[in-house]
Design an enzyme around this catalytic site. Structure first.
Site, mmCIF file in Angstrom:
data_model
loop_
_atom_site.group_PDB
_atom_site.id
_atom_site.type_symbol
_atom_site.label_atom_id
_atom_site.label_comp_id
_atom_site.label_asym_id
_atom_site.label_seq_id
_atom_site.Cartn_x
_atom_site.Cartn_y
_atom_site.Cartn_z
ATOM 1 N N GLU A 1 0.831 -1.214 0.000
ATOM 2 C CA GLU A 1 0.000 0.000 0.000
ATOM 3 C C GLU A 1 0.862 1.260 0.000
ATOM 4 O O GLU A 1 0.401 2.327 -0.388
ATOM 5 C CB GLU A 1 -0.907 0.011 1.239
ATOM 6 C CG GLU A 1 -1.944 -1.090 1.227
ATOM 7 C CD GLU A 1 -2.649 -1.216 2.577
ATOM 8 O OE1 GLU A 1 -3.869 -1.409 2.573
ATOM 9 O OE2 GLU A 1 -1.991 -1.135 3.628
ATOM 10 N N ASP B 1 -11.955 -5.120 -2.190
ATOM 11 C CA ASP B 1 -12.790 -6.338 -2.221
ATOM 12 C C ASP B 1 -14.152 -5.975 -1.645
ATOM 13 O O ASP B 1 -14.323 -4.890 -1.102
ATOM 14 C CB ASP B 1 -12.120 -7.452 -1.388
ATOM 15 C CG ASP B 1 -11.890 -7.004 0.048
ATOM 16 O OD1 ASP B 1 -10.779 -6.557 0.354
ATOM 17 O OD2 ASP B 1 -12.840 -7.064 0.852
HETATM 18 N N1 ADE Z 1 -9.080 -4.583 4.297
HETATM 19 C C1 ADE Z 1 -9.321 -4.807 2.992
HETATM 20 N N2 ADE Z 1 -10.336 -5.673 2.824
HETATM 21 C C2 ADE Z 1 -10.761 -5.998 4.071
HETATM 22 C C3 ADE Z 1 -11.760 -6.857 4.564
HETATM 23 N N3 ADE Z 1 -12.523 -7.560 3.732
HETATM 24 N N4 ADE Z 1 -11.904 -6.971 5.913
HETATM 25 C C4 ADE Z 1 -11.107 -6.252 6.749
HETATM 26 N N5 ADE Z 1 -10.140 -5.434 6.332
HETATM 27 C C5 ADE Z 1 -9.961 -5.299 5.006
#
Ligand code: ADE
Length: 256
Positions: free
Chosen positions: A13, A221
């Site tokens: 990142e 996501d």
């Molecule tokens: N960071 C990126 N995606 C995530 C997720 N699904 N749950 C917790 N932290 C995250």
């Protein structure tokens, strides 16, 4: 001189951000490497917090106590919880809360005991600057819609324009990776746009010290059953591009 902290949880990142800081000094404190440099004439210190609320709180405390930072920016990825927060979008936080804080029945669920509150607002001025920078960076095409299609992450919405949202981000010490859990979070906390694992901790430390804080998260996501695979692909391939492009706009804006 007022120094600005740039914090991310993971190296992918922050990689492109570090590439912007050619002449740097490095200091190791509490097992973390703090990278001091200048970006468009601004003194910055960049650091990896590592993952989770405790790691993030340690990092924020060291930044304030040892590096005299006057403002803290967090940049990284998050899972989209609200339907509008799609992969590739950016969420700029207006406030944070911990979705796994529960000292009930002693205190109301989500309330941080002895603070009398569950939400920690980000700094309004810094947040507005970050949102402006995010919009400018996205307008210049940080990410091509085709990039998401190539990664199989366009959610069937080929050529959708990526967007900047502003609102509540929730944090917890859990990677949310099932549709069921994501739906539960959405039902319990309908205002939540995105979920991650550090922001609320940094927000609380900054609140304690009275240091302005702002955060942006790119949606990697949908916090569902595909979250793990999508997260890894996104973090590896594009996350850092967002952070660098948005912060470059942020510091350019400030120079004027
Ligand atoms: N960071 C990126 N995606 C995530 C997720 N699904 N749950 C917790 N932290 C995250």
């Amino acid at each position: 001189m007022s120094r600005i902290a740039i914090v991310s949880a993971m190296h992918p990142e922050l990689a492109a951000v570090l590439a912007w800081l050619p002449q740097t000094q490095k200091h190791t404190v509490a097992g973390r490497e703090f990278v001091l440099g200048r970006w468009h004439g601004h003194d910055v210190v960049a650091v990896l917090s590592r993952i989770g609320k405790v790691a993030a709180a340690t990092t924020a405390t060291v930044l304030i106590e040892r590096f005299d930072v006057r403002q803290v920016l967090f940049t990284g990825v998050a899972g989209g919880v609200a339907p509008l927060a799609q992969v590739g979008d950016v969420v700029v936080a207006s406030a944070f809360m911990q979705h796994d804080m529960d000292a009930s029945p002693l205190f109301p669920i989500y309330e941080v005991p002895l603070y009398g509150r569950s939400h920690f607002a980000t700094d309004a001025v810094l947040t507005a600057e970050l949102a402006l920078a995010a919009k400018a960076a996205l307008a210049q095409g940080v990410l091509d819609a085709a990039d998401l299609t190539d990664m199989g992450m366009d959610n069937g919405q080929v050529n959708r324009t990526v967007q900047v949202h502003q609102g509540l981000i929730i944090s917890g010490d859990r990677f949310v990776s099932t549709r069921l859990e994501s739906q539960r979070l959405q039902q319990a906390l309908p205002a939540a746009l995105a979920v991650e694992m550090e922001g609320a901790a940094v927000a609380q430390v900054c609140h304690d010290y009275g240091v302005p804080f702002a955060a942006m998260r790119t949606i990697s996501d949908r916090a569902d059953d595909d979250a793990h695979a999508d997260f890894l692909k996104f973090v590896d391939q594009v996350a850092s591009r967002y952070s660098a492009a948005i912060l470059d706009h942020f510091f350019t804006q400030r120079s004027r």
